[in-house]
Design a protein around this motif. Structure first.
Motif, PDB file in Angstrom:
ATOM      1  N   LEU A 151      65.148   5.888  36.600  1.00 27.07           N
ATOM      2  CA  LEU A 151      66.216   6.830  36.915  1.00 27.07           C
ATOM      3  C   LEU A 151      67.543   6.104  36.939  1.00 27.07           C
ATOM      4  N   GLU A 152      68.511   6.703  36.343  1.00 24.49           N
ATOM      5  CA  GLU A 152      69.838   6.105  36.287  1.00 24.49           C
ATOM      6  C   GLU A 152      70.686   6.654  37.425  1.00 24.49           C
ATOM      7  N   GLU A 153      71.292   5.763  38.191  1.00 22.86           N
ATOM      8  CA  GLU A 153      72.201   6.178  39.248  1.00 22.86           C
ATOM      9  C   GLU A 153      73.487   6.669  38.605  1.00 22.86           C
ATOM     10  N   LYS A 154      73.894   7.859  38.928  1.00 20.48           N
ATOM     11  CA  LYS A 154      75.139   8.389  38.393  1.00 20.48           C
ATOM     12  C   LYS A 154      76.134   8.511  39.535  1.00 20.48           C
ATOM     13  N   PRO A 155      77.356   8.110  39.271  1.00 16.77           N
ATOM     14  CA  PRO A 155      78.359   8.224  40.330  1.00 16.77           C
ATOM     15  C   PRO A 155      78.604   9.683  40.688  1.00 16.77           C
ATOM     16  N   MET A 156      78.854   9.923  41.939  1.00 12.16           N
ATOM     17  CA  MET A 156      79.094  11.275  42.428  1.00 12.16           C
ATOM     18  C   MET A 156      80.453  11.286  43.108  1.00 12.16           C
ATOM     19  N   SER A 157      81.224  12.291  42.865  1.00  8.39           N
ATOM     20  CA  SER A 157      82.493  12.406  43.567  1.00  8.39           C
ATOM     21  C   SER A 157      82.558  13.760  44.258  1.00  8.39           C
ATOM     22  N   VAL A 158      83.298  13.784  45.347  1.00  6.77           N
ATOM     23  CA  VAL A 158      83.431  14.990  46.145  1.00  6.77           C
ATOM     24  C   VAL A 158      84.908  15.178  46.482  1.00  6.77           C
ATOM     25  N   VAL A 159      85.399  16.379  46.275  1.00  2.00           N
ATOM     26  CA  VAL A 159      86.762  16.742  46.667  1.00  2.00           C
ATOM     27  C   VAL A 159      86.647  17.835  47.715  1.00  2.00           C
ATOM     28  N   ILE A 160      87.290  17.618  48.867  1.00  2.70           N
ATOM     29  CA  ILE A 160      87.281  18.608  49.943  1.00  2.70           C
ATOM     30  C   ILE A 160      88.712  19.050  50.184  1.00  2.70           C
ATOM     31  N   CYS A 161      88.940  20.347  50.173  1.00  5.76           N
ATOM     32  CA  CYS A 161      90.268  20.919  50.382  1.00  5.76           C
ATOM     33  C   CYS A 161      90.180  22.066  51.375  1.00  5.76           C
ATOM     34  N   THR A 162      91.319  22.403  51.930  1.00  2.00           N
ATOM     35  CA  THR A 162      91.445  23.609  52.742  1.00  2.00           C
ATOM     36  C   THR A 162      92.224  24.622  51.911  1.00  2.00           C
TER      37      THR A 162
ATOM     38  N   GLY B 206      87.991  27.978  55.828  1.00  2.17           N
ATOM     39  CA  GLY B 206      88.819  27.885  54.639  1.00  2.17           C
ATOM     40  C   GLY B 206      88.552  26.637  53.830  1.00  2.17           C
ATOM     41  N   SER B 207      87.306  26.175  53.861  1.00  4.10           N
ATOM     42  CA  SER B 207      87.000  24.919  53.183  1.00  4.10           C
ATOM     43  C   SER B 207      86.467  25.139  51.777  1.00  4.10           C
ATOM     44  N   LEU B 208      86.814  24.206  50.924  1.00  2.71           N
ATOM     45  CA  LEU B 208      86.354  24.196  49.550  1.00  2.71           C
ATOM     46  C   LEU B 208      85.840  22.795  49.263  1.00  2.71           C
ATOM     47  N   ILE B 209      84.618  22.705  48.766  1.00 11.81           N
ATOM     48  CA  ILE B 209      84.034  21.418  48.406  1.00 11.81           C
ATOM     49  C   ILE B 209      83.614  21.506  46.942  1.00 11.81           C
ATOM     50  N   VAL B 210      84.127  20.592  46.131  1.00  8.44           N
ATOM     51  CA  VAL B 210      83.756  20.515  44.722  1.00  8.44           C
ATOM     52  C   VAL B 210      83.093  19.161  44.506  1.00  8.44           C
ATOM     53  N   GLU B 211      81.846  19.185  44.055  1.00 10.43           N
ATOM     54  CA  GLU B 211      81.115  17.955  43.768  1.00 10.43           C
ATOM     55  C   GLU B 211      80.962  17.817  42.268  1.00 10.43           C
ATOM     56  N   GLY B 212      80.927  16.572  41.819  1.00  4.89           N
ATOM     57  CA  GLY B 212      80.751  16.325  40.399  1.00  4.89           C
ATOM     58  C   GLY B 212      79.850  15.150  40.147  1.00  4.89           C
ATOM     59  N   GLY B 213      79.169  15.184  39.033  1.00  2.00           N
ATOM     60  CA  GLY B 213      78.290  14.097  38.644  1.00  2.00           C
ATOM     61  C   GLY B 213      79.051  12.955  38.010  1.00  2.00           C
ATOM     62  N   GLY B 214      80.336  12.987  38.077  1.00  2.00           N
ATOM     63  CA  GLY B 214      81.206  11.951  37.545  1.00  2.00           C
ATOM     64  C   GLY B 214      82.461  11.951  38.380  1.00  2.00           C
ATOM     65  N   LEU B 215      83.574  11.847  37.735  1.00  2.00           N
ATOM     66  CA  LEU B 215      84.843  11.797  38.456  1.00  2.00           C
ATOM     67  C   LEU B 215      85.467  13.189  38.523  1.00  2.00           C
ATOM     68  N   VAL B 216      85.646  13.675  39.732  1.00  2.00           N
ATOM     69  CA  VAL B 216      86.377  14.914  39.964  1.00  2.00           C
ATOM     70  C   VAL B 216      87.619  14.506  40.731  1.00  2.00           C
ATOM     71  N   GLU B 217      88.770  14.758  40.153  1.00  2.48           N
ATOM     72  CA  GLU B 217      90.015  14.333  40.778  1.00  2.48           C
ATOM     73  C   GLU B 217      90.611  15.448  41.613  1.00  2.48           C
ATOM     74  N   LYS B 218      91.143  15.058  42.768  1.00  4.29           N
ATOM     75  CA  LYS B 218      91.693  16.027  43.716  1.00  4.29           C
ATOM     76  C   LYS B 218      92.931  16.744  43.165  1.00  4.29           C
ATOM     77  N   THR B 219      93.826  16.021  42.517  1.00  8.30           N
ATOM     78  CA  THR B 219      95.085  16.613  42.067  1.00  8.30           C
ATOM     79  C   THR B 219      94.874  17.814  41.149  1.00  8.30           C
ATOM     80  N   PRO B 220      94.028  17.725  40.107  1.00  8.11           N
ATOM     81  CA  PRO B 220      93.815  18.911  39.268  1.00  8.11           C
ATOM     82  C   PRO B 220      93.139  20.060  40.007  1.00  8.11           C
ATOM     83  N   VAL B 221      92.256  19.743  40.949  1.00  9.36           N
ATOM     84  CA  VAL B 221      91.600  20.790  41.735  1.00  9.36           C
ATOM     85  C   VAL B 221      92.656  21.552  42.526  1.00  9.36           C
ATOM     86  N   MET B 222      93.492  20.815  43.236  1.00 10.91           N
ATOM     87  CA  MET B 222      94.523  21.455  44.055  1.00 10.91           C
ATOM     88  C   MET B 222      95.522  22.205  43.185  1.00 10.91           C
TER      89      MET B 222
END
Length: 83
Positions: free
Chosen positions: A9-20, A53-69
């Motif tokens: 199994l290959e470890e894949k980086p995970m990223s999480v962005v949490i916003c209000t 009012g929470s929003l959590i976006v998870e990704g199997g790679g890089l999820v950047e906060k700036t584009p989400v917001m």
């Protein structure tokens, strides 16, 4: 069914962005936020908490906060980053 040995199994980086996200006062708005979040590049899982009012976006790679917001601000929501 395919069985894969644990050492294969290959470890894949995970990223999480949490916003209000302000203004999620009803189910319709929560669904709207979910739909917007589903379009975030790299996002694979979305969680929305109406009470806080929470929003959590998870990704199997890089999820950047700036584009989400930016996407939510463009959709008319007031958004603040938390992590």
């Amino acid at each position: 069914m395919t069985v894969v040995a644990e050492d294969e199994l290959e470890e894949k980086p995970m990223s999480v962005v949490i916003c209000t996200v302000e203004g999620m006062t009803c189910g319709t708005r929560v669904n709207s936020v979910k739909e917007e979040a589903a379009m975030v590049p790299g996002g694979t899982d979305v969680g929305v908490g109406r009470a806080r009012g929470s929003l959590i976006v998870e990704g199997g790679g890089l999820v950047e906060k700036t584009p989400v917001m930016a996407a939510f601000r463009e959709a008319g929501y007031v958004v603040a980053g938390r992590s």
